[in-house]
Design an enzyme around this catalytic site. Sequence first.
Site, PDB file in Angstrom:
ATOM      1  N   LYS A  27       0.868  -1.177   0.000  1.00  0.00           N
ATOM      2  CA  LYS A  27       0.000   0.000   0.000  1.00  0.00           C
ATOM      3  C   LYS A  27       0.901   1.223   0.000  1.00  0.00           C
ATOM      4  O   LYS A  27       1.978   1.199   0.606  1.00  0.00           O
ATOM      5  CB  LYS A  27      -0.877   0.030   1.256  1.00  0.00           C
ATOM      6  CG  LYS A  27      -1.927  -1.054   1.298  1.00  0.00           C
ATOM      7  CD  LYS A  27      -2.791  -0.880   2.542  1.00  0.00           C
ATOM      8  CE  LYS A  27      -3.817  -1.981   2.657  1.00  0.00           C
ATOM      9  NZ  LYS A  27      -4.622  -1.851   3.882  1.00  0.00           N
ATOM     10  N   HIS A  63       0.345   5.707   3.750  1.00  0.00           N
ATOM     11  CA  HIS A  63      -0.862   6.458   4.110  1.00  0.00           C
ATOM     12  C   HIS A  63      -0.503   7.623   5.023  1.00  0.00           C
ATOM     13  O   HIS A  63       0.362   7.503   5.886  1.00  0.00           O
ATOM     14  CB  HIS A  63      -1.860   5.516   4.804  1.00  0.00           C
ATOM     15  CG  HIS A  63      -3.244   6.061   4.849  1.00  0.00           C
ATOM     16  ND1 HIS A  63      -3.640   6.989   5.767  1.00  0.00           N
ATOM     17  CD2 HIS A  63      -4.329   5.810   4.062  1.00  0.00           C
ATOM     18  CE1 HIS A  63      -4.923   7.288   5.566  1.00  0.00           C
ATOM     19  NE2 HIS A  63      -5.354   6.582   4.539  1.00  0.00           N
ATOM     20  N   HIS A 100      -0.085   7.278   8.797  1.00  0.00           N
ATOM     21  CA  HIS A 100       1.110   6.732   9.446  1.00  0.00           C
ATOM     22  C   HIS A 100       2.141   7.804   9.795  1.00  0.00           C
ATOM     23  O   HIS A 100       3.174   7.501  10.378  1.00  0.00           O
ATOM     24  CB  HIS A 100       1.770   5.669   8.548  1.00  0.00           C
ATOM     25  CG  HIS A 100       1.026   4.373   8.536  1.00  0.00           C
ATOM     26  ND1 HIS A 100       0.164   4.027   7.530  1.00  0.00           N
ATOM     27  CD2 HIS A 100       0.995   3.358   9.423  1.00  0.00           C
ATOM     28  CE1 HIS A 100      -0.365   2.845   7.801  1.00  0.00           C
ATOM     29  NE2 HIS A 100       0.119   2.420   8.938  1.00  0.00           N
TER      30      HIS A 100
END
Length: 579
Positions: A139, A142, A145
């Site tokens: 992924k 984000h 995070h």
Amino acid sequence: MASFFRKQIAAKLGEALQHSEDAFIPALTAVPVLKKQNAADFKLSVSTLRMNGILPTSGDVQLQAENLATQLKQDSVLEHIFADRGAIHFKVNNKLLVQKLLEPFGKGEDEKFGLSSDLFDTLKRGTTLVEYSSPNIAKKFHAGHLRSTIIGNFIANLKQSLGNNVIRMNYLGDWGMQFGLLGAGFGQFGCQEKLKESPLQHLFEVYVQVNKEAEHNEGLKEAARDFFRQLEQHESQALSLWQQLREITVKEYQHVYKRLGVHFDIYSGESFHQNQAQEVVQQLQSRGLLTKSKKGTGVVDLSPDRDMGSLCTVVRSDGTTLYITRDLAAAVDRKEKYNFDEMIYVTDKSQSNHFQQLFQVLLAMGHSWADRCHHVPFGLVQGMKTRTGEVVFLEDVLDEARARMLQNMSQSKTTKEMNNPEDTAEKVGISALIVQDFKGPLQSDYKFDWDRMLQAQGDTGVFLQYTHARLCSLIQRNDGLEAATFESSVLIEQACIAILQHLLRYDEILYQSAQDLQPKHLVNFLLKLCHLVASAHRELPVKGSPQHVAQARFRLFSAACSVLANGMRILGITPVDKM
């Protein structure tokens, strides 16, 4: 240094009260510099002495303070001792204050300032393992995070600066059912060409598509479960795809970490502990801690009365392990491998219950060191948007911070010529992100605000960087003024004394930060230092002053610059010397 004055005061108190000097050092606090000038530099609360059994707990607090103050005689170090509001106040000799605080900066000990304080004798030093950031592989990074990454980095920097051996660990989410879904989805929607061109963007698109499809497709859900079972059984094809996606992701993440000035000693992950997780299940079974629930899952009963009121699920009904099972295995493995003295997990507050259960199960398994494992929880960031809309990825935030800062710098009349304005804008933009995040208690949610965050005036990361760059400019312009000795008696102005009184608190601030692992203490200390420096900069010119005055002021501003830079680095901010 502050420790010199603390020792002097502690010696007097020890003699008067027939107690070890060490008992008074943590109880002595430097008085904060306020707009209305305080008459004292240090104070000691009588309540603290009563609480520690040094003074009787009965009787009037103010009277006890007055009686004690009369027993303490002033001398060449302490020129005034008085009692007020249940505390004893100590005013140190200003000439000595200047001399002792600015002394280390003429010996090349700038980076050690405040770090050899007696206050830290009570802190346990040793090996600290900090687990932070921990994004999920396959992924894009984000934006959510960001907090774990910068908070964990601050904690690791702080612990290291205080003499701990620090292990920085990134524990990747690289296992579990979500990976089963991606593995099954990549078979249907994935494309190796697109994976080469834009790896994480393509994986994100596949993940979104497969999740949408799985909502109404039982066959896809079953394929996901099957893929994860293949992974757990180490089937080569599934394992090969997993390995490829993991390597691509780590490589992509490292670009973002480099931009943030963050590094890790170890990239670990849930996958490292899949076999050990089964061993944990066996250990729980052999200790009689594992019970089967009505649903067929393996659970550990954590309720005080063993009435199944509080259950921790560690095995699914199909025998596969869960996140917590792998966390248990990881904790045991880390203790064996690194023999840490403490382990700190940095995640959002929604995982507080998970870590409470994790530590309880470890203790139930007989691991007494679980008492030295801590969870540092944090709140959510609200309203994080770029000009193009809602933010999903951290790189978009970093790009936007850089672009906005570059625009602000180009419009400012005071911006200096620089070789790489983009690099400066990047560093200042990241400083702004960090300071906005760190100003309040970590557990609080906060509202993200681009305009307020990037202001050059006010309590922002931009203000910290601007002050540091201004001090660097002053030092460069007066190159050659630095002298081994200086006349401390010429630094008599209140603007100068205020900076030094503030620097007395630096070791206390680090001590407080080490105890509660909150960056707000250091952020607010540095912002206050910047305001005091701004006042002194206006009132105390270096250029044009007589040589001996210029040298003394130069030493003062150099010291402020060093402490500011050291504090910024602990926060994870790279100081810029021009902007």
